[in-house]
Design a protein around this motif. Structure first.
Motif, PDB file in Angstrom:
ATOM      1  N   PRO A  76     -25.436  -2.666 -63.326  1.00  0.00           N
ATOM      2  CA  PRO A  76     -25.086  -3.450 -64.494  1.00  0.00           C
ATOM      3  C   PRO A  76     -26.075  -4.676 -64.999  1.00  0.00           C
ATOM      4  O   PRO A  76     -26.734  -5.502 -64.096  1.00  0.00           O
ATOM      5  CB  PRO A  76     -23.683  -4.013 -64.145  1.00  0.00           C
ATOM      6  CG  PRO A  76     -23.406  -3.151 -62.957  1.00  0.00           C
ATOM      7  CD  PRO A  76     -24.633  -2.930 -62.188  1.00  0.00           C
ATOM      8  N   ARG A  77     -26.525  -4.296 -66.134  1.00  0.00           N
ATOM      9  CA  ARG A  77     -27.016  -5.523 -66.912  1.00  0.00           C
ATOM     10  C   ARG A  77     -28.416  -6.126 -66.596  1.00  0.00           C
ATOM     11  O   ARG A  77     -28.983  -7.025 -66.352  1.00  0.00           O
ATOM     12  CB  ARG A  77     -26.212  -6.854 -66.864  1.00  0.00           C
ATOM     13  CG  ARG A  77     -24.884  -6.581 -67.549  1.00  0.00           C
ATOM     14  CD  ARG A  77     -23.801  -7.920 -67.502  1.00  0.00           C
ATOM     15  NE  ARG A  77     -23.322  -7.765 -66.168  1.00  0.00           N
ATOM     16  CZ  ARG A  77     -22.465  -7.257 -65.573  1.00  0.00           C
ATOM     17  NH1 ARG A  77     -21.773  -6.241 -66.029  1.00  0.00           N
ATOM     18  NH2 ARG A  77     -22.033  -7.415 -64.358  1.00  0.00           N
ATOM     19  N   THR A  78     -29.002  -4.787 -65.609  1.00  0.00           N
ATOM     20  CA  THR A  78     -30.647  -4.993 -65.569  1.00  0.00           C
ATOM     21  C   THR A  78     -31.350  -3.771 -66.297  1.00  0.00           C
ATOM     22  O   THR A  78     -30.719  -2.719 -66.317  1.00  0.00           O
ATOM     23  CB  THR A  78     -30.476  -4.963 -64.014  1.00  0.00           C
ATOM     24  OG1 THR A  78     -30.121  -3.692 -63.464  1.00  0.00           O
ATOM     25  CG2 THR A  78     -29.916  -6.250 -63.371  1.00  0.00           C
ATOM     26  N   LEU A 125     -23.513   3.762 -69.984  1.00  0.00           N
ATOM     27  CA  LEU A 125     -23.646   2.541 -70.766  1.00  0.00           C
ATOM     28  C   LEU A 125     -22.566   1.630 -70.686  1.00  0.00           C
ATOM     29  O   LEU A 125     -22.659   0.408 -70.324  1.00  0.00           O
ATOM     30  CB  LEU A 125     -24.088   2.820 -72.317  1.00  0.00           C
ATOM     31  CG  LEU A 125     -25.490   3.264 -72.453  1.00  0.00           C
ATOM     32  CD1 LEU A 125     -25.749   3.866 -73.996  1.00  0.00           C
ATOM     33  CD2 LEU A 125     -26.591   2.578 -72.134  1.00  0.00           C
ATOM     34  N   LEU A 126     -21.423   2.199 -70.759  1.00  0.00           N
ATOM     35  CA  LEU A 126     -20.257   1.362 -70.630  1.00  0.00           C
ATOM     36  C   LEU A 126     -20.025   0.849 -69.276  1.00  0.00           C
ATOM     37  O   LEU A 126     -19.829  -0.495 -69.235  1.00  0.00           O
ATOM     38  CB  LEU A 126     -18.922   2.179 -70.946  1.00  0.00           C
ATOM     39  CG  LEU A 126     -18.527   2.308 -72.388  1.00  0.00           C
ATOM     40  CD1 LEU A 126     -17.409   3.238 -72.757  1.00  0.00           C
ATOM     41  CD2 LEU A 126     -18.327   1.221 -73.146  1.00  0.00           C
ATOM     42  N   THR A 127     -20.250   1.672 -68.218  1.00  0.00           N
ATOM     43  CA  THR A 127     -20.178   1.195 -66.995  1.00  0.00           C
ATOM     44  C   THR A 127     -21.496   0.020 -66.756  1.00  0.00           C
ATOM     45  O   THR A 127     -21.151  -0.983 -65.981  1.00  0.00           O
ATOM     46  CB  THR A 127     -20.465   2.253 -65.777  1.00  0.00           C
ATOM     47  OG1 THR A 127     -19.745   3.331 -66.241  1.00  0.00           O
ATOM     48  CG2 THR A 127     -20.534   1.791 -64.453  1.00  0.00           C
ATOM     49  N   TRP A 128     -22.646   0.181 -67.359  1.00  0.00           N
ATOM     50  CA  TRP A 128     -23.629  -0.866 -67.268  1.00  0.00           C
ATOM     51  C   TRP A 128     -23.307  -2.035 -67.841  1.00  0.00           C
ATOM     52  O   TRP A 128     -23.572  -3.016 -67.376  1.00  0.00           O
ATOM     53  CB  TRP A 128     -24.886  -0.186 -67.842  1.00  0.00           C
ATOM     54  CG  TRP A 128     -26.232  -0.935 -67.660  1.00  0.00           C
ATOM     55  CD1 TRP A 128     -27.068  -0.931 -66.821  1.00  0.00           C
ATOM     56  CD2 TRP A 128     -26.687  -1.818 -68.786  1.00  0.00           C
ATOM     57  NE1 TRP A 128     -28.043  -2.177 -66.915  1.00  0.00           N
ATOM     58  CE2 TRP A 128     -27.664  -2.529 -68.441  1.00  0.00           C
ATOM     59  CE3 TRP A 128     -26.213  -2.276 -70.041  1.00  0.00           C
ATOM     60  CZ2 TRP A 128     -28.442  -3.363 -69.077  1.00  0.00           C
ATOM     61  CZ3 TRP A 128     -26.985  -3.408 -70.941  1.00  0.00           C
ATOM     62  CH2 TRP A 128     -28.170  -3.807 -70.292  1.00  0.00           C
ATOM     63  N   ILE A 129     -22.537  -2.034 -68.884  1.00  0.00           N
ATOM     64  CA  ILE A 129     -22.110  -3.325 -69.609  1.00  0.00           C
ATOM     65  C   ILE A 129     -20.980  -4.049 -68.833  1.00  0.00           C
ATOM     66  O   ILE A 129     -20.804  -5.103 -68.425  1.00  0.00           O
ATOM     67  CB  ILE A 129     -21.578  -2.906 -70.949  1.00  0.00           C
ATOM     68  CG1 ILE A 129     -22.789  -2.613 -71.771  1.00  0.00           C
ATOM     69  CG2 ILE A 129     -21.051  -4.257 -71.522  1.00  0.00           C
ATOM     70  CD1 ILE A 129     -22.388  -1.935 -73.251  1.00  0.00           C
ATOM     71  N   SER A 135     -21.835  -6.259 -60.137  1.00  0.00           N
ATOM     72  CA  SER A 135     -22.987  -6.182 -59.749  1.00  0.00           C
ATOM     73  C   SER A 135     -23.371  -5.567 -58.544  1.00  0.00           C
ATOM     74  O   SER A 135     -23.085  -6.171 -57.462  1.00  0.00           O
ATOM     75  CB  SER A 135     -23.690  -7.613 -59.453  1.00  0.00           C
ATOM     76  OG  SER A 135     -23.823  -8.265 -60.956  1.00  0.00           O
ATOM     77  N   SER A 136     -23.451  -4.143 -58.542  1.00  0.00           N
ATOM     78  CA  SER A 136     -23.431  -3.240 -57.537  1.00  0.00           C
ATOM     79  C   SER A 136     -24.079  -2.244 -57.921  1.00  0.00           C
ATOM     80  O   SER A 136     -24.159  -1.720 -59.280  1.00  0.00           O
ATOM     81  CB  SER A 136     -21.984  -2.887 -56.971  1.00  0.00           C
ATOM     82  OG  SER A 136     -22.131  -2.085 -55.783  1.00  0.00           O
TER      83      SER A 136
END
Length: 243
Positions: free
Chosen positions: A45-47, A102-106, A110-111
């Motif tokens: 996520p978020r990277t 994308l929803l999961t990424w948002i 942090s894993s």
């Protein structure tokens, strides 16, 4: 559009789930052969580098049990998708996978998030809600079957068990609901009964004529038809003579 033209067994119904199952098993076999794991290719996520997992994560599984648990529902739901929603099935898979990723990424922790379970939730959600929205009896029945078989999956939308990406499940569920609302899927036109047709006239209907305005049965006077009864005799000469 008739049911025969709409619900039709095609090559896609067989090929699509087969390709999906072979793909995830091939990736796991490749990990064993190379003696490594591809977890780092999952969604982080978020990277920026974690975005590659949006497309790659559904093919990666952490264990044989994880892979096996996803194989059967994935095959069944993809088969149902391509049989009952053939016209939009590919769009559901592609757009839904990207959206849920994308929803999961948002929203996720942090894993690394891996596995095809997000796609399973996407399919189950879409098939359930789309069937309800169409109000077509066969698709509604399919929705009820999905609830009966996979209804327990609802609990895993919440963080009730360690080691499970509930965020991926939630992302797939929301993506399926979104696509069920947005995508237009044609359904067979329901058969209309005589009384549902626009040119139907109650006063001319033979059945309704047997009742008055209060709904009471009225015995109709039958017209007596006098027809001359004719009896025709057919004689056939016996050609078999006894000796």
């Amino acid at each position: 559009m008739s049911e025969n033209n709409y619900f039709k067994l095609s090559n896609k119904v067989v090929i699509a789930p087969l390709v999906a199952v072979i793909s995830i098993w091939f990736v796991y076999w490749l990990e064993l052969v190379l003696e490594t794991n591809f977890n780092q290719f999952g969604i982080y996520p978020r990277t920026l580098v974690g975005l590659r997992g949006v497309l790659l994560s559904p093919f990666i599984h952490g264990s044989l049990e994880h892979l096996y648990n996803n194989t059967i529902p994935l095959a069944i739901l993809i088969t149902a998708l391509f049989y009952f929603y053939n016209k939009v099935a590919l769009r559901v898979l592609v757009i839904g996978t990207i959206t849920s990723g994308l929803l999961t990424w948002i929203i996720a922790r942090s894993s690394y998030h891996i596995g095809a379970s997000s796609v399973i939730y996407l399919l189950a959600s879409f098939i359930f809600f789309k069937g309800i929205f169409t109000k077509y009896y066969r698709l509604v029945a399919l929705s009820l079957i999905v609830v009966f078989v996979y209804g327990s999956m609802l609990w895993y939308l919440f963080p009730i068990k360690d080691g499970i990406s509930w965020e991926g499940h939630l992302g797939g569920f929301l993506a399926g609901l979104f696509l069920a609302i947005v995508l237009k899927a044609k359904t067979p036109a329901p058969k209309k009964y005589v009384w549902e047709q626009e040119d139907f006239k109650e006063e001319e209907d033979p059945f309704l004529q047997q009742f008055d305005e209060n709904g009471n049965f009225v015995e109709l006077e039958s017209e007596e038809i006098n027809e001359e009864i004719k009896i025709n005799y057919h004689f056939k000469e016996n050609t078999n003579k006894e000796d």
